[in-house]
Write a protein that holds these residues in place. Sequence first.
Motif: not given
Length: 161
Positions: A70-72, A50-57
């Motif tokens: 939708i976040e992270a 799993r690759l997890c990313f920051a941020g959201g909309v």
Amino acid sequence: MDKRDVLEWEIKASLLAYVQGLGDGVVAWHPDQQPGEFPLLPGNESSVRRLCFAGGVSLRGHGGMLHVVIEAPCIDLEHGMLLARVRQAEEPVAILHLGDADIQQCDGGFVITYAAPSLTPDGAIVFGGFYREGERFSPIVLRLEHGTAIRLAGIDTGSGR
């Protein structure tokens, strides 16, 4: 500007245009990110699954009747899914099937493109049933530095690790 270790995903262009065209419509990206770009969270590249990313909309409109968050986002490589934290759930939800990946090596890194991600049943719920399971969303592009991609693949680079 060269972008590395980032997930690029504009969600669905027609949806963003629709929300922005509403009298009270708001598309709000996390303040620390460029629209459509989610930076890799530091330290999580050691996970092969799993690759997890920051941020959201956040998408809002119709006097609050439309409210999608939708976040992270995380790419689950083992199951071929995009998961994210959403407004309606405490745990990340699998919202997209990724489909086939096109992997290209370029400029000291890799670009992995999922050209036709499609909604899961849970994803259809996240978007209020407006879109059905299987509906295609915008392509997802991962831009990974060579070192990150090597660690993900579990390849011994002879560095003594």
